[in-house]
Design a protein around this motif. Structure first.
Motif, PDB file in Angstrom:
ATOM      1  N   GLY A 196       0.804  -1.204   0.140  1.00  0.00           N
ATOM      2  CA  GLY A 196      -0.002  -0.020   0.044  1.00  0.00           C
ATOM      3  C   GLY A 196       0.975   1.109  -0.057  1.00  0.00           C
ATOM      4  O   GLY A 196       1.765   1.379   0.735  1.00  0.00           O
ATOM      5  N   ALA A 197       0.652   2.141  -0.820  1.00  0.00           N
ATOM      6  CA  ALA A 197       1.523   3.293  -1.170  1.00  0.00           C
ATOM      7  C   ALA A 197       0.641   4.601  -0.503  1.00  0.00           C
ATOM      8  O   ALA A 197      -0.384   4.666  -0.559  1.00  0.00           O
ATOM      9  CB  ALA A 197       1.802   3.501  -2.660  1.00  0.00           C
ATOM     10  N   ASP A 198       1.549   5.587  -0.443  1.00  0.00           N
ATOM     11  CA  ASP A 198       1.033   7.014  -0.139  1.00  0.00           C
ATOM     12  C   ASP A 198      -0.334   7.309  -1.251  1.00  0.00           C
ATOM     13  O   ASP A 198      -1.019   8.305  -0.528  1.00  0.00           O
ATOM     14  CB  ASP A 198       2.262   8.096   0.003  1.00  0.00           C
ATOM     15  N   ASP A 199      -0.202   7.198  -2.466  1.00  0.00           N
ATOM     16  CA  ASP A 199      -1.002   7.718  -3.433  1.00  0.00           C
ATOM     17  C   ASP A 199      -2.057   7.205  -3.194  1.00  0.00           C
ATOM     18  O   ASP A 199      -2.844   7.223  -4.237  1.00  0.00           O
ATOM     19  CB  ASP A 199      -0.203   7.878  -4.894  1.00  0.00           C
ATOM     20  N   GLY A 200      -2.457   5.971  -2.465  1.00  0.00           N
ATOM     21  CA  GLY A 200      -3.638   5.622  -2.314  1.00  0.00           C
ATOM     22  C   GLY A 200      -3.936   4.107  -3.355  1.00  0.00           C
ATOM     23  O   GLY A 200      -4.905   3.654  -3.258  1.00  0.00           O
ATOM     24  N   SER A 201      -2.607   3.898  -3.771  1.00  0.00           N
ATOM     25  CA  SER A 201      -2.712   2.601  -4.526  1.00  0.00           C
ATOM     26  C   SER A 201      -2.218   1.502  -3.983  1.00  0.00           C
ATOM     27  O   SER A 201      -1.637   1.480  -3.078  1.00  0.00           O
ATOM     28  CB  SER A 201      -1.745   2.896  -5.819  1.00  0.00           C
ATOM     29  N   LEU A 235       1.454  -7.702 -10.926  1.00  0.00           N
ATOM     30  CA  LEU A 235       0.451  -8.248 -11.396  1.00  0.00           C
ATOM     31  C   LEU A 235      -0.835  -7.402 -11.716  1.00  0.00           C
ATOM     32  O   LEU A 235      -1.588  -7.491 -12.669  1.00  0.00           O
ATOM     33  CB  LEU A 235      -0.208  -9.412 -10.284  1.00  0.00           C
ATOM     34  N   VAL A 236      -1.105  -6.443 -10.754  1.00  0.00           N
ATOM     35  CA  VAL A 236      -2.124  -5.334 -10.795  1.00  0.00           C
ATOM     36  C   VAL A 236      -1.867  -4.126 -10.038  1.00  0.00           C
ATOM     37  O   VAL A 236      -1.298  -4.466  -8.792  1.00  0.00           O
ATOM     38  CB  VAL A 236      -3.389  -6.045 -10.678  1.00  0.00           C
ATOM     39  N   ARG A 237      -2.226  -3.064 -10.641  1.00  0.00           N
ATOM     40  CA  ARG A 237      -2.263  -1.823  -9.491  1.00  0.00           C
ATOM     41  C   ARG A 237      -3.501  -1.211  -9.374  1.00  0.00           C
ATOM     42  O   ARG A 237      -3.936  -1.050 -10.522  1.00  0.00           O
ATOM     43  CB  ARG A 237      -1.130  -0.895 -10.056  1.00  0.00           C
ATOM     44  N   GLU A 238      -4.089  -0.939  -8.294  1.00  0.00           N
ATOM     45  CA  GLU A 238      -5.437  -0.610  -8.164  1.00  0.00           C
ATOM     46  C   GLU A 238      -5.408   0.914  -7.353  1.00  0.00           C
ATOM     47  O   GLU A 238      -4.884   1.018  -6.352  1.00  0.00           O
ATOM     48  CB  GLU A 238      -6.381  -1.322  -7.366  1.00  0.00           C
ATOM     49  N   ASP A 239      -5.986   1.808  -7.993  1.00  0.00           N
ATOM     50  CA  ASP A 239      -6.108   3.209  -7.393  1.00  0.00           C
ATOM     51  C   ASP A 239      -7.437   3.146  -6.443  1.00  0.00           C
ATOM     52  O   ASP A 239      -8.396   3.111  -7.060  1.00  0.00           O
ATOM     53  CB  ASP A 239      -6.140   4.272  -8.449  1.00  0.00           C
ATOM     54  N   THR A 240      -7.102   3.083  -5.264  1.00  0.00           N
ATOM     55  CA  THR A 240      -8.347   2.972  -4.376  1.00  0.00           C
ATOM     56  C   THR A 240      -9.299   4.282  -4.305  1.00  0.00           C
ATOM     57  O   THR A 240     -10.503   3.913  -3.914  1.00  0.00           O
ATOM     58  CB  THR A 240      -8.083   2.471  -2.993  1.00  0.00           C
ATOM     59  N   LYS A 241      -8.728   5.362  -4.314  1.00  0.00           N
ATOM     60  CA  LYS A 241      -9.215   6.638  -4.117  1.00  0.00           C
ATOM     61  C   LYS A 241      -9.874   6.495  -2.733  1.00  0.00           C
ATOM     62  O   LYS A 241     -10.846   7.362  -2.598  1.00  0.00           O
ATOM     63  CB  LYS A 241     -10.376   6.785  -5.111  1.00  0.00           C
ATOM     64  N   LEU A 242      -9.319   5.864  -1.734  1.00  0.00           N
ATOM     65  CA  LEU A 242      -9.801   5.851  -0.445  1.00  0.00           C
ATOM     66  C   LEU A 242      -8.631   6.413   0.352  1.00  0.00           C
ATOM     67  O   LEU A 242      -9.082   6.378   1.779  1.00  0.00           O
ATOM     68  CB  LEU A 242     -10.078   4.356   0.012  1.00  0.00           C
ATOM     69  N   GLY A 243      -7.655   6.764  -0.047  1.00  0.00           N
ATOM     70  CA  GLY A 243      -6.602   7.418   1.108  1.00  0.00           C
ATOM     71  C   GLY A 243      -5.429   6.347   1.286  1.00  0.00           C
ATOM     72  O   GLY A 243      -5.509   5.332   0.363  1.00  0.00           O
ATOM     73  N   THR A 244      -4.538   6.590   1.924  1.00  0.00           N
ATOM     74  CA  THR A 244      -3.378   5.999   2.040  1.00  0.00           C
ATOM     75  C   THR A 244      -3.788   4.623   2.787  1.00  0.00           C
ATOM     76  O   THR A 244      -4.251   4.686   3.806  1.00  0.00           O
ATOM     77  CB  THR A 244      -2.151   6.562   2.973  1.00  0.00           C
ATOM     78  N   SER A 245      -3.208   3.503   2.033  1.00  0.00           N
ATOM     79  CA  SER A 245      -3.460   2.097   2.721  1.00  0.00           C
ATOM     80  C   SER A 245      -2.467   1.818   4.145  1.00  0.00           C
ATOM     81  O   SER A 245      -1.189   1.842   3.569  1.00  0.00           O
ATOM     82  CB  SER A 245      -3.483   1.066   1.762  1.00  0.00           C
ATOM     83  N   LEU A 246      -2.768   1.975   5.255  1.00  0.00           N
ATOM     84  CA  LEU A 246      -1.698   1.792   6.207  1.00  0.00           C
ATOM     85  C   LEU A 246      -1.462   0.270   6.733  1.00  0.00           C
ATOM     86  O   LEU A 246      -0.390  -0.044   7.063  1.00  0.00           O
ATOM     87  CB  LEU A 246      -2.303   2.495   7.546  1.00  0.00           C
ATOM     88  N   ASN A 247      -2.588  -0.602   6.456  1.00  0.00           N
ATOM     89  CA  ASN A 247      -2.334  -2.073   6.612  1.00  0.00           C
ATOM     90  C   ASN A 247      -2.880  -3.022   5.525  1.00  0.00           C
ATOM     91  O   ASN A 247      -4.059  -2.514   5.168  1.00  0.00           O
ATOM     92  CB  ASN A 247      -2.939  -2.488   8.102  1.00  0.00           C
ATOM     93  N   LEU A 248      -2.353  -4.124   5.428  1.00  0.00           N
ATOM     94  CA  LEU A 248      -2.905  -4.959   4.454  1.00  0.00           C
ATOM     95  C   LEU A 248      -2.782  -6.286   4.758  1.00  0.00           C
ATOM     96  O   LEU A 248      -1.885  -6.690   5.296  1.00  0.00           O
ATOM     97  CB  LEU A 248      -2.340  -4.861   2.852  1.00  0.00           C
ATOM     98  N   ALA A 249      -3.860  -7.422   4.465  1.00  0.00           N
ATOM     99  CA  ALA A 249      -3.686  -8.508   4.841  1.00  0.00           C
ATOM    100  C   ALA A 249      -4.520  -9.619   3.738  1.00  0.00           C
ATOM    101  O   ALA A 249      -5.854  -9.061   3.497  1.00  0.00           O
ATOM    102  CB  ALA A 249      -4.277  -8.641   6.190  1.00  0.00           C
ATOM    103  N   PHE A 250      -3.739 -10.463   3.279  1.00  0.00           N
ATOM    104  CA  PHE A 250      -4.785 -11.378   2.461  1.00  0.00           C
ATOM    105  C   PHE A 250      -5.437 -12.155   3.244  1.00  0.00           C
ATOM    106  O   PHE A 250      -5.186 -12.693   4.378  1.00  0.00           O
ATOM    107  CB  PHE A 250      -3.553 -12.402   1.739  1.00  0.00           C
ATOM    108  N   SER A 251      -6.444 -12.865   2.837  1.00  0.00           N
ATOM    109  CA  SER A 251      -7.229 -14.055   3.164  1.00  0.00           C
ATOM    110  C   SER A 251      -6.490 -15.479   2.991  1.00  0.00           C
ATOM    111  O   SER A 251      -5.466 -15.600   2.274  1.00  0.00           O
ATOM    112  CB  SER A 251      -8.642 -14.391   2.435  1.00  0.00           C
ATOM    113  N   PRO A 252      -6.543 -16.401   3.855  1.00  0.00           N
ATOM    114  CA  PRO A 252      -5.856 -17.665   3.925  1.00  0.00           C
ATOM    115  C   PRO A 252      -5.665 -18.223   2.280  1.00  0.00           C
ATOM    116  O   PRO A 252      -4.998 -18.715   2.008  1.00  0.00           O
ATOM    117  CB  PRO A 252      -6.622 -18.641   4.695  1.00  0.00           C
ATOM    118  N   ARG A 253      -6.851 -18.044   1.649  1.00  0.00           N
ATOM    119  CA  ARG A 253      -6.788 -18.639   0.200  1.00  0.00           C
ATOM    120  C   ARG A 253      -6.401 -17.812  -0.897  1.00  0.00           C
ATOM    121  O   ARG A 253      -6.570 -18.092  -2.079  1.00  0.00           O
ATOM    122  CB  ARG A 253      -8.031 -19.122  -0.371  1.00  0.00           C
TER     123      ARG A 253
END
Length: 737
Positions: A336-341, A353-371
């Motif tokens: 997660g980057a400062d530009d919200g991507s 693989l992919v870049r997604e501009d979330t337009k929700l602000g900076t992502s501070l934490n990320l976690a995948f599901s088990p699968r």
């Protein structure tokens, strides 16, 4: 009356001709349609591995507290998310449309630090002001009331509800790193007075209560850096990484009584500062994020007997990175980057693989599901859950056809190793070694089969008497009916040990047989005419039968003496120790002989028919003009028959490329890239036969095996197309003869 019968006969012939023409045309169309259907079915199965990844936002959940987050996560069914906070609270959130409210949990402890383990462990450790550690984890109980799945979340204490003492002086823990492995755990802690502690915890089962009781072994961390930003303990409890700014201290902690500082390395990208570290699945690799958006992968590489932490590859996220979320079992991660991507990467695949501009602000934490089918992100105001479509990230053009630097390897290599006993195994799906093995096996088979088959076809069609030809040709063609599984069985269990035990003799046979043929032919030509006429014309080849038997028997008999004289009694050890050539019992020589034996009838039969079909008036005319039989053969017969001879060779090559059972049983099936005749190989066909029954339908492994089948299909199609093109050119060139 006669005219009527004649008319009826002509009508019947016309009907038969038309039926035959339509039948042949229909058969050809059906064959062509079958090939097209096979082609498109292979494409249908293979195509999904090249589909791109995607992120689809499913739900956003607002947050109503300002406490710092320790860890976020999702349970396996992607129905409930959770969030551990720095104040010791645990919250659960419904990710479905039901919007179910779940109870929250609060730890009764004075918390001063916290750490999360690798995702597949799912543990969170809290450090307290009393120098203790409390380990917790979310628990999800599944029940089926009224045949509907119900998941009930709760808080669990996997190491007991009583906090574990870390610092015997009772000082507050301000930095913490924790990992657990079955009945062992490791805690690295920095106390408020600046001491670095390493505590090894071992569990013993209480024989009365069946509960685990933890005993601690403590040691001080030597050479502790001044300002510590982050600490990581590997899940195997053998390494401790301590980051201070852009420097990384690498400790060997496998022995708590002998903690060693292995190295201190600068791990920042050029002109940038490190913002975050994470352990990739399997804990062999470090993922390092920088404030310029560059993400690098590091792991230990052995060179000259010394293992050194080495940067392997880098990725570009485009902006300052705040957090790294790694997958549970695969080698993928998200940043997660400062530009919200949000960007998804895979190390084996070697790219974004992919870049997604979330337009929700900076992502501070990320976690995948088990699968790895979901991604939970957190910004300052909310949690957002995304559905991740990313089934085959490890399969890319680079991973299939280029060298890849795999974890634990000293350099980039072509490797095929599709499975392992470990869940976090890094699949190695390069098609280069097995494509190379296919070409190698076909080459050695053709080197053995082509000269013998063509020479035999030429002699049988042009020189041999018709009475002997009636015996020899059907006999050779019957050889083609031999099941290849029988040939493979004999090659693996009889021929391979025979060659290994008599290697000097076998090599001597290959050298002496051609010499013996030439010497015998020369001697036969110098014998008195009366003696040569004892054999009928066209039976001269019978003279070579005792020569073949004698040379073969003699070489095998003297093989031990040759081995003792030339190779100090052991040819295999001599090759390995003196020449540095590895020797496998089931090697390319065995495959070349066995598969060549299977290919000879194909080449012989087609080439012999082509040569025998050359019009007699051409050869008779050449002889009448004064040409010798050899000149006629070389200048007239072979040129006229060259389209058929070339087709015979290409048909044999196609048979060798697609052969399965012989290479499956007569080689070690090791996907190595070595031209040595004493080493084995693995071919595309054999690889499919070995691994397809064990592959999971729809998996990357399964689809790459179909891709291997597609490559094999393309190989044979290319060979046949080239063969037809060359055959037509030869036919046009020599048709005037």
């Amino acid at each position: 009356m006669t005219q009527s019968v004649s008319f009826n006969s002509s009508a019947q012939r016309l009907i038969k001709d038309r039926l035959t023409r339509y039948g042949v045309s229909a058969g050809g169309i059906v064959v062509l349609l079958a090939l097209i259907l096979i082609f498109f079915y292979l494409l249908y199965v293979v195509a999904p591995i090249f589909y791109g990844a995607s992120l689809d936002k499913l739900k956003t959940i607002p947050l109503h507290d300002s406490s710092a987050t320790v860890a976020i996560g999702v349970e396996e069914q992607n129905e409930i998310a959770y969030r551990f906070n720095m104040d010791g609270s645990l919250q659960f959130f419904d990710l479905t449309k039901n919007n179910t409210e779940y109870p929250s949990y609060q730890l009764d402890a004075d918390i001063t630090s916290a750490d999360r383990t690798v995702p597949n462990q799912g543990l969170v450790a809290y450090g307290t002001a009393q120098g203790e550690v409390l380990v917790v984890t979310p628990k999800f109980s599944v029940s089926y009331p009224n045949d509907k799945r119900l998941i009930t979340p709760s808080l669990s204490y996997p190491m007991g509800e009583q906090a574990l003492s870390i610092d015997e002086q009772g000082k507050a823990i301000v930095k913490l790193a924790f990992e657990r492995q079955e009945e062992s755990a490791m805690v690295a802690a920095i106390t408020e007075d600046g001491r670095g502690l390493l505590v090894a915890l071992d569990a013993e089962e209480n024989m009365f209560s069946d509960s685990l009781e933890w005993t601690a072994s403590r040691a001080d961390i030597p050479s502790l850096p001044q300002n510590i930003d982050q600490m990581l303990v590997t899940p195997d409890l053998r390494r401790l990484y301590i980051r201070s700014g852009n420097q990384l201290a690498n400790y060997n902690i496998s022995d708590i009584d002998d903690i060693r500082l292995n190295s201190v390395d600068f791990i920042n990208s050029k002109g940038a500062n490190v913002t975050r570290l994470a352990l990739l699945s399997g804990a062999s690799s470090l993922i390092v994020a920088n404030d310029n958006g560059i993400v690098t992968q590091w792991f230990d590489v052995a060179k000259d007997g010394v293992r050194k932490l080495t940067q392997i590859r880098e990725f570009d996220a485009g902006a300052n990175i705040n957090d790294i979320g790694v997958e549970y079992f695969r080698k993928g991660f998200a940043v997660g980057a400062d530009d919200g991507s949000i960007s998804l990467f895979h190390t084996t695949g070697g790219g974004r693989l992919v870049r997604e501009d979330t337009k929700l602000g900076t992502s501070l934490n990320l976690a995948f599901s088990p699968r790895a089918s979901g991604l939970l992100t957190e910004n300052e105001q909310s949690l957002t859950f995304y559905h991740v479509e990313n089934e085959h990230p490890e399969v890319t053009w680079q991973a299939l056809w280029h060298k890849v630097w795999y974890e634990g390897y000293p350099e980039p290599q072509y490797v095929w190793q599709s499975t392992s006993a470990s869940d976090d195994f890094e699949p190695k799906l390069s098609l280069v070694p097995i494509s190379f093995g296919t070409i190698k096996a076909a080459l050695y088979a053709m080197l053995f089969a082509t000269p013998i088959a063509l020479a035999g076809a030429i002699y049988t069609a042009y020189f041999m008497s018709s009475s002997l030809r009636k015996v020899v040709k059907p006999t050779v063609e019957i050889m083609e009916a031999l099941p290849t599984v029988i040939l493979g069985f004999l090659a693996g269990l009889w021929l391979a040990p025979l060659i290994e035990d008599n290697l000097p003799g076998v090599i001597a046979i290959m050298i002496l047989l051609p010499i013996g043929f030439l010497v015998t032919a020369f001697a036969w030509s110098k014998m008195p005419k009366q003696l040569r006429q004892l054999l009928p014309e066209g039976y001269d080849v019978m003279v070579l039968i005792p020569v073949v038997i004698f040379i073969g028997w003699g070489c095998i008999e003297v093989s031990p003496l040759l081995e003792l004289w030339l190779f100090d009694g052991d040819a295999r050890l001599f090759l390995t120790n003196e020449l540095g050539i590895s020797f496998d019992q089931r090697n390319s020589m065995v495959v070349g002989l066995a598969m060549g034996f299977a290919v000879i009838p194909t080449i012989f039969s087609i080439a012999e028919d082509a040569i025998f079909s050359v019009p007699k008036h051409l050869s008779n005319g050449s002889l009448a003009l004064g040409a010798t039989p050899w000149q006629t053969l070389v200048k007239v017969v072979i040129l006229t028959a060259s389209p058929g001879i070339f087709s015979a060779v290409m048909m044999g090559l196609g048979r060798a490329v697609g052969e399965t059972m012989i290479v499956l049983m007569a080689t070690g099936n090791t996907p190595v890239m070595d031209w040595s005749i004493f080493q084995g190989m693995r071919t595309l066909a054999a690889n499919i036969a070995v691994e397809m029954p064990e592959s999971e339908v729809g998996s990357s492994h399964y689809r790459v095996l179909f891709l291997a089948a597609f490559v094999l299909f393309v190989f044979t199609f290319a060979f046949n197309t080239i063969a037809e093109f060359v055959r037509q050119r030869l036919r046009d060139k020599y048709s005037s003869l």
